[in-house]
Design a protein around this motif. Structure first.
Motif, short mmCIF file in Angstrom:
data_model
loop_
_atom_site.label_atom_id
_atom_site.label_comp_id
_atom_site.label_asym_id
_atom_site.label_seq_id
_atom_site.Cartn_x
_atom_site.Cartn_y
_atom_site.Cartn_z
N LEU A 62 2.00 2.26 -3.11
CA LEU A 62 3.35 2.35 -2.24
C LEU A 62 3.61 3.84 -2.00
N CYS A 63 3.43 4.42 -0.76
CA CYS A 63 3.68 5.87 -0.45
C CYS A 63 4.75 6.18 0.34
N SER A 64 5.21 7.60 0.30
CA SER A 64 6.45 7.86 1.27
C SER A 64 5.86 9.24 1.96
N TYR A 65 5.85 9.25 3.14
CA TYR A 65 5.57 10.59 3.95
C TYR A 65 6.43 11.59 3.37
N SER A 66 5.43 12.77 3.17
CA SER A 66 6.19 14.04 2.70
C SER A 66 6.04 15.15 3.61
N GLN A 67 4.80 15.52 4.00
CA GLN A 67 4.76 16.51 5.03
C GLN A 67 3.59 16.45 5.86
N PHE A 107 4.52 3.76 3.51
CA PHE A 107 3.21 2.91 3.91
C PHE A 107 2.50 2.49 2.53
N SER A 108 1.54 1.50 2.71
CA SER A 108 0.94 0.95 1.68
C SER A 108 -0.61 1.27 1.76
N VAL A 109 -1.06 1.66 0.46
CA VAL A 109 -2.73 2.04 0.48
C VAL A 109 -3.21 1.01 -0.45
N ASN A 110 -4.24 0.43 0.08
CA ASN A 110 -4.66 -0.93 -0.54
C ASN A 110 -6.25 -0.74 -0.74
#
Ligand SMILES: Cc1cc2nc3c(=O)[nH]c(=O)nc-3n(C[C@H](O)[C@H](O)[C@H](O)COP(=O)(O)O)c2cc1C
Length: 211
Positions: free
Chosen positions: A135-140, A82-85
Motif C-alpha cells: 500500500l503506497c501513498s503519493y509523495s512527490q 495506490f496498491s502495488v501487486n
C-alpha cells in the motif's frame, strides 16, 4: 558484438529502437498497480516500480508522458493511495492484458479476470491472488527530460505470503514464482542463482544460505 552509437540508433525504425532500448538494461520488476477513480477501480501492468530507499520506505514509478489520458496517474494524484501487486507466472497473461486501452468506465479487474481484495486499511483494491501487496501513498513527482514523470511514494503497509519469507525477512521470489519483464512484452520466470555474503575487499565471494 553488434554495435550501435547515437547516430545509428537514430536511424533504426522507431519501434525497433524502442524494443532494443526498452530491454537493454535488463529484466525489470513486474507489478500491477491498483487504483480507484471516480468511475471505479483500475488495474495496470507496470515494469518501472523501483526501490528508492528503505528508511523511510520509498518506491518510485515512472509514468509515460502525460500527453494522453493516464488513468493510473490521474487516480494516484486524486486519492494519493495506490496498491502495488507482484505478478506471478500464473498471472502474467492476464496482467499483460491490463495494458489494453479499456474505456474509463471499464475495470481491468473484471475485464481480465482478477478478483479485487479490499482491506480495512484503505479503499484501494489489491489483487487477491498476488503474493505481495504494497500500500503506497503519493509523495512527490519529478518531470524527466524525456517528459516522463517519476512519482515517488511512501510505503504505508505491506502484506507478504508467508512462504516467500526467509531468514531475516529475505523475500525469496522463486518461492512465490514472481516474474520479471524484459522490454514491454517478455515475461521471465525467476530462479535464485545464489545469495552472497557482504562483499569485502580481502575476501573472495562467499555463498550464503539462500533460505
Ligand atoms: C509490460 C508492460 C509494462 C508497462 N510499464 C509501464 C510503466 O512503467 N509506466 C507506464 O506509464 N506505462 C507502462 N505500461 C503501459 C500501461 O500498462 C498502459 O498504458 C495502461 O493502459 C495504463 O492504463 P491506465 O490509463 O489505466 O493507467 C506498461 C505496459 C506493459 C505491457
Amino acid at each position: 558484438m553488434k554495435f550501435f552509437d547515437t547516430q545509428s540508433l537514430k536511424t533504426l525504425p522507431s519501434r525497433e529502437r524502442a524494443t532494443l532500448i526498452n530491454s537493454i538494461s535488463g529484466i525489470r520488476s513486474a507489478n500491477l498497480i491498483g487504483t480507484r477513480g471516480s468511475s471505479g477501480t483500475n488495474l495496470s501492468v507496470f515494469n518501472s516500480v523501483m526501490h528508492l530507499g528503505s528508511d523511510p520506505a520509498l518506491l518510485g514509478v515512472v509514468f509515460r508522458p502525460l500527453t494522453v489520458e493516464r488513468h493510473t496517474y490521474a487516480n494516484i494524484k486524486d486519492l494519493k493511495d495506490f496498491s502495488v501487486n507482484a505478478i506471478t507466472s500464473a498471472m502474467a497473461a492476464r496482467a499483460h492484458q491490463t495494458s489494453a486501452k479499456y474505456p474509463e468506465g471499464t475495470s481491468e479487474f473484471e475485464a481480465v479476470g482478477f478478483e479485487p481484495l479490499f482491506r480495512k486499511e484503505t479503499h484501494i483494491p489489491f489483487v487477491k491472488e498476488s503474493p505481495i501487496h504494497i500500500l503506497c501513498s503519493y509523495s512527490q513527482e519529478h518531470l524527466l527530460e524525456n517528459q516522463c514523470v517519476l512519482v515517488t511514494a511512501s510505503i504505508k503497509a505491506i502484506w507478504i505470503e508467508e512462504k516467500a519469507l526467509g531468514h531475516g525477512y529475505f523475500i525469496n521470489h522463486e518461492h512465490i514464482k514472481t516474474v520479471g519483464i524484459g522490454g514491454l512484452d517478455a515475461y521471465y520466470s525467476t530462479t535464485l542463482e545464489g545469495r552472497y555474503a557482504y562483499a569485502k575487499p580481502d575476501q573472495s565471494p562467499t555463498k550464503i544460505d539462500p533460505k
